[in-house]
Design a protein around this motif. Structure first.
Motif, PDB file in Angstrom:
ATOM      1  N   UNK A 179       0.774  -1.046  -0.091  1.00  0.00           N
ATOM      2  CA  UNK A 179       0.026   0.037   0.111  1.00  0.00           C
ATOM      3  C   UNK A 179       0.822   1.289   0.054  1.00  0.00           C
ATOM      4  N   UNK A 180       1.885   1.265   1.048  1.00  0.00           N
ATOM      5  CA  UNK A 180       2.674   2.406   1.014  1.00  0.00           C
ATOM      6  C   UNK A 180       3.455   2.660  -0.421  1.00  0.00           C
ATOM      7  N   UNK A 181       3.942   1.680  -0.914  1.00  0.00           N
ATOM      8  CA  UNK A 181       4.666   1.711  -2.259  1.00  0.00           C
ATOM      9  C   UNK A 181       3.594   2.022  -3.444  1.00  0.00           C
ATOM     10  N   UNK A 182       2.309   1.553  -3.429  1.00  0.00           N
ATOM     11  CA  UNK A 182       1.580   1.908  -4.574  1.00  0.00           C
ATOM     12  C   UNK A 182       0.842   3.052  -4.487  1.00  0.00           C
ATOM     13  N   UNK A 183       0.748   3.509  -3.259  1.00  0.00           N
ATOM     14  CA  UNK A 183       0.320   4.952  -2.709  1.00  0.00           C
ATOM     15  C   UNK A 183       1.043   5.889  -2.540  1.00  0.00           C
ATOM     16  N   UNK A 184       2.388   5.825  -2.768  1.00  0.00           N
ATOM     17  CA  UNK A 184       3.157   6.772  -2.463  1.00  0.00           C
ATOM     18  C   UNK A 184       2.984   7.962  -2.862  1.00  0.00           C
ATOM     19  N   UNK A 185       2.317   8.569  -4.018  1.00  0.00           N
ATOM     20  CA  UNK A 185       2.148   9.683  -4.559  1.00  0.00           C
ATOM     21  C   UNK A 185       0.663  10.327  -4.469  1.00  0.00           C
ATOM     22  N   UNK A 186      -0.018   9.577  -3.692  1.00  0.00           N
ATOM     23  CA  UNK A 186      -1.589   9.790  -3.550  1.00  0.00           C
ATOM     24  C   UNK A 186      -1.672  10.749  -2.103  1.00  0.00           C
ATOM     25  N   UNK A 187      -0.690  10.771  -1.068  1.00  0.00           N
ATOM     26  CA  UNK A 187      -0.900  11.307   0.088  1.00  0.00           C
ATOM     27  C   UNK A 187      -1.884  10.574   1.027  1.00  0.00           C
ATOM     28  N   UNK A 188      -2.589   9.670   0.730  1.00  0.00           N
ATOM     29  CA  UNK A 188      -3.313   8.847   1.388  1.00  0.00           C
ATOM     30  C   UNK A 188      -2.617   8.362   2.767  1.00  0.00           C
TER      31      UNK A 188
END
Length: 497
Positions: A179-188
């Motif tokens: 999740x952290x990797x895939x969502x790195x640019x989302x700010x989630x």
DNA sequence: AAAAAAC
């Protein structure tokens, strides 16, 4: 299964959730008992569910707007009129630019895998129907639900909106890493719901309420957070069960899972639920369908794989007859430890914590370096041993079934069943699901791998035979047990040497 | 003759 000639199976693939009024004023235990009773009733008269007759084959998928000619083994059933088109590219999914960047730059994905192509449109298309999804080990299920969670969360709302429940600490941590990797640019924002180690311990009463948008954790800690009202559920939009068959099995986490499901439906009326696993035996499949229909009172989609088509073709399975228990240890020492280093990392599965300690000690006394993981270790040791193995610092890991499911380490090419998995209380019956999951620790994403099943008793032979028959899989005998040449041949046969 | 997970 698909061609049973049932009159309505080809034209009408609608699944109607059975009606059900949840008993309100009862304890969780009462509810769980009733559900168990109801399930037994289902098995006696399954006419009202008929899951099998609703499963359609690939040639009929086109009629539902779902096409994926490459995919011969995943059968999907959609409910209602929502059309779904298989996603050939991630661009087809209306994802945010930030999320696409995560997929391409961080994850280094190029295009969706089969299960992703089929399931992602089902997950991401309004009205966000529930989904029960089965797909092969190592085929990319984690990406499906992590992507689902990340794309359904509103980054502007600072409250929990997605929840993922896992059977083990290790799996929760692993999913969080994705999740952290895939969502790195989302700010989630995200947080693990796991028992903390000593260094990070804060009494629950002193913790502020959770504001992270995605929560991933194990049932015990999640229940504790709910009990202390630290985890608000009113904004929850998506609930994921990883290894869902285990989370809903009678001998698994059934009561806890149902409790959390009900708590969510109580405070968030329109939460989507996703159930993912590589295995769903018939009983759990029926129960899962019923629960999703009853608790969430919504239509649901499903995708299943026939058990005969579930074995990984890229992983070669072998059996080795050993004269006694001690010779099993010698096979590990003389063949596996000596040859294993040449082919990657190895996991040796054992039946109990005691066997794990015994084998560990025996190998260490013989001068070999192995590490062992099992649930009785303290949290710090567990985390350290997994970290070392994932970094490739250790070669051979002895494990109980704590790692049987979901553990993803692409360098694992060799799985050893030091003990065959059997059902608790029925020790002459194989645990087919656990067997398949253990095999799936090798051969991640189509890589080559080998499994050696060590047989010693007559009952082991019988269990092995049942497993071969159940999955219709070819398990070649390697022998004699003390022949290095034979083991080399087997590894060569698996494409590893 | 079990593993996992909460104190």
């Amino acid at each position: 299964m698909a061609d049973n000639g049932s009159s309505d199976s080809s034209t009408n693939a609608t699944v109607t959730p059975p009606s059900f009024n949840p008993p309100e004023m009862k304890s969780w235990a009462d509810v769980a008992d009733e559900e168990a009773a109801a399930e037994n009733q289902d098995e006696a008269s399954s006419a009202d569910i008929k899951l099998d007759s609703l499963v359609i084959d690939e040639s009929k998928q086109g009629a539902l707007g779902l096409t994926n000619p490459d995919d011969s083994t995943i059968e999907s059933v959609t409910s209602g009129d929502t059309p779904y088109t298989s996603a050939k590219r991630f661009e087809d999914l209306n994802l945010s630019p930030e999320l696409l960047k995560g997929l391409y730059v961080e994850m280094k994905f190029e295009q969706p895998s089969k299960i992703q192509a089929i399931s992602l449109p089902m997950i991401l298309t309004p009205p966000y129907k529930n989904l029960i999804a089965q797909a092969h080990n190592g085929s990319g299920k984690t990406t499906c639900f992590v992507l689902g969670m990340l794309s359904r969360v509103d980054p502007k709302v600072p409250e929990p909106q997605a929840l993922c429940i896992c059977p083990t600490r290790e799996l929760a941590i692993q999913n969080m890493e994705v999740l952290l990797k895939m969502g790195k640019f989302t700010g989630i924002t995200s947080e693990l719901a796991l028992p903390p180690d000593q260094a990070n311990y804060i009494p629950i009463q002193k913790r502020p309420p959770i504001t992270a948008q995605v929560i991933i954790g194990t049932p015990g800690t999640l229940s504790k957070w709910l009990q202390h009202k630290k985890l608000g559920l009113s904004k929850m939009k998506i609930l994921v069960f990883d290894e869902a068959d285990h989370m809903l099995a009678m001998s698994g986490f059934r009561d806890e899972s149902i409790r959390i499901m009900k708590a969510i439906t109580k405070s968030s009326s329109n939460c989507q639920v996703l159930l993912f696993s590589a295995t769903f035996d018939d009983a759990v499949k029926a129960f899962a369908s019923r629960i999703v229909g009853e608790i969430f009172l919504k239509e649901y989609n499903q995708m299943f794989v026939k058990k005969e088509e579930l074995s990984l073709e890229s992983v070669k399975q072998y059996k080795v007859r050993c004269p006694d228990e001690h010779s099993k240890i010698m096979v590990i020492k003389d063949q596996i430890l000596e040859l294993g280093e040449k082919v990657g990392q190895t996991i040796v599965f054992v039946k109990s914590r005691n066997t794990a300690s015994m084998l560990h000690q025996a190998l260490v006394e013989l001068g070999y370096e192995v590490t062992t993981i099992q649930g009785a270790l303290n949290i710090e040791d567990r985390d350290k041993i997994i970290k070392e193995f994932k970094e490739g610092l250790t070669q051979v890991l002895i494990s109980t079934d704590v790692l049987a499911r979901g553990f993803d380490q692409s360098q694992v090419n060799l799985v050893i069943n030091f003990d065959l998995p059997v059902q608790y209380g029925h020790f002459s019956e194989p645990d087919y699901e656990v067997y398949l999951h253990r095999v799936g620790r090798a051969g991640r994403f189509g890589r080559k791998g080998a499994v050696f099943n060590l047989l010693c008793l007559d009952s082991d032979d019988m269990i092995m035979g049942k497993i071969e028959k159940y999955f219709n899989s070819q398990i070649t005998e390697v022998g004699p047990w003390n022949s290095r040449a034979e083991f080399e041949g087997a590894l060569r046969g698996a494409g590893l040497l």
